[in-house]
Scaffold this active site. Structure first.
Site, short mmCIF file in Angstrom:
data_model
loop_
_atom_site.label_atom_id
_atom_site.label_comp_id
_atom_site.label_asym_id
_atom_site.label_seq_id
_atom_site.Cartn_x
_atom_site.Cartn_y
_atom_site.Cartn_z
CG ASN A 191 -1.81 1.21 1.29
OD1 ASN A 191 -2.40 1.58 0.27
ND2 ASN A 191 -1.94 1.84 2.45
CB SER A 251 5.30 5.12 4.07
OG SER A 251 5.72 6.16 4.92
C1 GRF Z 1 -3.01 8.83 -2.33
O1 GRF Z 1 -2.74 9.99 -1.60
C2 GRF Z 1 -2.51 7.64 -1.56
O2 GRF Z 1 -1.39 7.89 -0.80
C3 GRF Z 1 -3.68 7.35 -0.66
O3 GRF Z 1 -4.82 7.63 -1.42
C4 GRF Z 1 -4.51 8.56 -2.43
C5 GRF Z 1 -4.87 7.94 -3.75
O4 GRF Z 1 -4.78 8.83 -4.83
N1 GRF Z 1 -3.61 5.99 -0.18
P1 GRF Z 1 -4.88 8.26 -6.31
O5 GRF Z 1 -6.22 7.58 -6.45
O6 GRF Z 1 -3.74 7.33 -6.51
O7 GRF Z 1 -4.80 9.47 -7.18
#
Ligand code: GRF
Length: 186
Positions: free
Chosen positions: A105, A134
């Site tokens: 993730n 991260s």
């Molecule tokens: C990102 O900020 C990621 O870190 C978090 O959710 C957001 C997803 O954005 N887990 P995207 O859909 O990849 O544009």
């Protein structure tokens, strides 16, 4: 053994990290884009590029039934590694056990700081000088698995959560493909 370089990216929304993973794929291939939101914008982007997609609206569906169906779809596509990218759903212990050590993730903070939501606002509120993102292994505990890579982003005087989010997002797009590639080829 399943080829770890066949990656499924799981999204719920715009999918900008998914796009970065597709466009910068080195040492792995995005073999499926899957979503719990059939309307997710990222699915359209993937379909336009003829990437295999899978979607099922998780609303009102038993959590484990959803996860078992998703897992079967991943099996159908011979997936070896799962990359969560804005997948706004907590996976069941059954699913995490089934794919143990094979789910990554990306989280918009320098873990272990700021697990959960509103990470940028919390970092600014705390007076931190740096924020960031991260990539970590997914375990049953939210945002708590082994950290595989991080990128730092300076927090500027007068920063808003939105401005910081945009700079961190750019860092996410650079970090995630690199860490995923290292992970699947290690
Ligand atoms: C990102 O900020 C990621 O870190 C978090 O959710 C957001 C997803 O954005 N887990 P995207 O859909 O990849 O544009």
């Amino acid at each position: 053994m399943r080829d770890p370089r066949r990656v499924a990216v799981l999204i719920s929304g715009r999918g900008s990290n998914m796009q970065a993973l597709v466009e910068n794929a080195k040492g792995y291939a995005v073999a499926l884009v899957a979503s719990n939101k059939p309307q997710a914008a990222g699915l359209d982007w993937a379909r336009e590029r003829d990437l295999p997609t899978w979607a099922w609206d998780s609303k009102g569906v038993d959590k484990e039934e959803f996860d078992r169906t998703l897992s079967a779809a991943l099996d159908d596509h011979r997936i070896g590694t799962i990359a969560l990218a804005g997948f706004m759903r907590i996976l069941t212990p059954w699913f995490i056990g089934r794919w143990r050590g094979r789910i990554l993730n990306i989280h918009p903070s320098l873990l272990p700081k700021y697990r959960g939501l509103d990470t940028h606002a919390r970092a600014i509120e705390a007076g931190d000088m740096v924020g960031g993102c991260s990539v970590h292994v997914v375990t049953e505990e939210l945002d708590a698995g082994e950290v595989l890579g991080q990128a730092e982003v300076a927090i500027q005087a007068g920063d808003t959560a939105l401005a910081l989010e945009q700079r961190v997002l750019a860092a996410e797009h650079a970090l995630y493909p690199r860490v995923l590639s290292e992970f699947v080829n290690r």
